[in-house]
Design an enzyme around this catalytic site. Sequence first.
Site, short mmCIF file in Angstrom:
data_model
loop_
_atom_site.label_atom_id
_atom_site.label_comp_id
_atom_site.label_asym_id
_atom_site.label_seq_id
_atom_site.Cartn_x
_atom_site.Cartn_y
_atom_site.Cartn_z
N LEU A 142 0.82 -1.21 0.00
CA LEU A 142 0.00 0.00 0.00
C LEU A 142 0.85 1.26 0.00
CD1 LEU A 142 -2.87 -0.99 2.48
CD2 LEU A 142 -3.01 -0.75 -0.01
N ASN A 143 2.13 1.14 0.33
CA ASN A 143 3.02 2.30 0.25
C ASN A 143 3.20 2.78 -1.18
OD1 ASN A 143 3.83 2.53 3.09
ND2 ASN A 143 4.88 0.58 2.77
N ASN A 144 2.90 1.91 -2.15
CA ASN A 144 3.11 2.28 -3.56
C ASN A 144 2.26 3.47 -3.99
OD1 ASN A 144 4.91 0.17 -3.85
ND2 ASN A 144 3.38 -1.25 -4.66
N CYS A 255 -3.73 1.27 6.83
CA CYS A 255 -3.30 2.48 7.53
C CYS A 255 -2.31 3.37 6.79
CB CYS A 255 -2.73 2.14 8.91
SG CYS A 255 -3.91 1.32 10.00
N GLU A 256 -2.08 3.13 5.49
CA GLU A 256 -1.20 4.05 4.75
C GLU A 256 -1.80 5.45 4.70
OE1 GLU A 256 -4.22 3.30 1.70
OE2 GLU A 256 -3.31 2.12 3.32
N ASP A 257 -3.14 5.55 4.70
CA ASP A 257 -3.79 6.86 4.67
C ASP A 257 -3.61 7.60 6.00
OD1 ASP A 257 -5.30 4.96 5.98
OD2 ASP A 257 -7.17 5.41 4.95
N GLU A 295 -10.60 -1.40 15.26
CA GLU A 295 -9.58 -1.78 16.25
C GLU A 295 -8.19 -1.76 15.62
OE1 GLU A 295 -12.38 -3.34 15.69
OE2 GLU A 295 -13.49 -3.11 17.58
N LYS A 296 -8.09 -2.24 14.38
CA LYS A 296 -6.80 -2.22 13.69
C LYS A 296 -6.34 -0.79 13.44
CE LYS A 296 -7.59 -6.64 11.34
NZ LYS A 296 -7.83 -7.32 10.03
N ARG A 297 -7.25 0.07 13.10
CA ARG A 297 -6.89 1.48 12.85
C ARG A 297 -6.48 2.17 14.16
NH1 ARG A 297 -6.92 3.08 7.41
NH2 ARG A 297 -8.30 4.85 7.66
#
Length: 329
Positions: A142-144, A255-257, A295-297
Amino acid sequence: MRGSSWNRRTVQRLRQALISTVGSMKIKLLLCCCIGFTLIALASRASDFMGWTNQTAALERFSDSRKGYSIVMNTWKRYDLLKQSISHYSRCPRLDSIHIVWSEPSPPSDSLRKFLYHIVQLNTRDGRQVELKFDINTEDSLNNRFKEIKDLRTDAIFSIDDDVIFPCPSVEFAFDVWQSASDTMVGFVPRMHWVDPTKGDKNHYIYGGWWSVWWTGTYSMVLSKAAFFHKKYLSLYTNEMPGSIREFITKNRNCEDIAMSFLVANATGAPPIWVKGKIFEIGSTGISSLGGHSEKRTHCIDRFVAEFGRMPLVPTAVKAVDSRNIWFW
């Protein structure tokens, strides 16, 4: 004496008649102005309703490509959605280029390339030259979507997912808002954070979704699934974002955003700007629909706070609204 008295009465009557006439003329003039302004407003509204545009003004607005924006679109094996999104956004007046972030194991097929190039060419026959490029990545991360793009011709980037559609007028208005605050993020999808009261300190936070924003009227992030930001943040994300955060995002595919929101807020010390706009979700599923998403966020926020050494996100209650599209404001 009688002649003098008669002259005074005559002059007085003439003066009263003149005052009455002038007053009547003022009222008529005021009414004419009101009617004129009303007709102008109605004509403007009618042009919006009928879809008329000022072609001369539009041509002047994209005469300089640096005044436009580039779309960076993230996609993953949803070719029908990609075709629909490219077909829509290529019609937007000040669009300069489209960069498709491609992270699939196989390169895009020749048929897909040919179709998309044809659609862009078909939708830009009004003198514009919209560039379409595939940014091919060998790693699935997702960093791409925030990888630095060396040949961008504009300062403004509109980051968008392939499964959301915003009307071009809304995108153009958001671009205008971004131009007034080009160091911050300007977007359509707000989110919030707040201190977790159950942890006993201020180093733990909770991620708040849309309903939290709706309930409190505040937000501290706009998601990069639909947001404008300056191209310099691609370089910062690629070269200066802590490697541990990038590795965490690749591993967890999430979570890249939030990381980009942290990066921009940390650089500016300012909140983002939420723009009101109608969103059309054309996709059926996404990671936000999976169990345990909030929860992950929340875990991501705590992890990023630890990496940054502080909480850089700034809450705000400001919302940008295009007053031309509302009757009362």
